[in-house]
Design a protein around this motif. Sequence first.
Motif, PDB file in Angstrom:
ATOM      1  N   LEU A 100      37.918  18.422 -11.292  1.00 27.35           N
ATOM      2  CA  LEU A 100      36.680  17.644 -11.397  1.00 27.35           C
ATOM      3  C   LEU A 100      35.499  18.398 -10.798  1.00 27.35           C
ATOM      4  N   ALA A 103      34.236  20.818 -13.568  1.00 24.67           N
ATOM      5  CA  ALA A 103      34.374  20.112 -14.847  1.00 24.67           C
ATOM      6  C   ALA A 103      33.887  20.933 -16.034  1.00 24.67           C
ATOM      7  N   VAL A 158      36.351  13.097 -16.979  1.00 22.57           N
ATOM      8  CA  VAL A 158      35.077  13.787 -17.188  1.00 22.57           C
ATOM      9  C   VAL A 158      34.365  13.227 -18.417  1.00 22.57           C
TER      10      VAL A 158
END
Length: 196
Positions: A100, A103, A158
């Motif tokens: 993350l 991303a 995401v």
Amino acid sequence: MVRQPSINAQNRTPLSTERIIESALHIVDGQGLGRLTMRRLGDALEVEAMAIYHHLPRGKEQLLDGLVAHVAAAPADVSAPGRWQDVLRAWADGYRERLLAHAGVLPLVVTRRNPAALAATLASLREVLRRGGVAEDAAAVAAHTLLGYVIGHAALEVRGTAEDGAAARIASGEDGAVDWDARFRAGLGVVLGGVR
């Protein structure tokens, strides 16, 4: 007339593959994958773009492979004390955070064929399972499933994908937003609970 190097060039850290990858990652994290060009990377490194090819002869293809390897290669700590479930839960939490945090590279991790980037990570997951008493064949399947789950969940997160129905209500907060942490933990429990 010989041109003297600038003061900046004299004090600059020497160019290396690692420095190039780190700088490219900084661009992708800050501006997105679409903004990564060899020229922009050269500017960030304060070198001519052609200097990058000395370290990455295949150019952008090799750069993208390097980004995938840098982000996706995150082996579990096979010597960590505790139950294998706890070790893998801690790894999964950390790996999700890593994906993350980067991303912009995640689409490459999902779509780019670079099995070497994931080899050490998969091997470490298998080893944690094997040390925990899981049979070799089952450990191989479980390691692959766990890795796929974490990468897939991060990719959906995401994108902000939320399906309709009861699962969405269970994993949603009062405002209807998806509680990705709760959803991740629940799914991880299912994956780890299925290992025999």
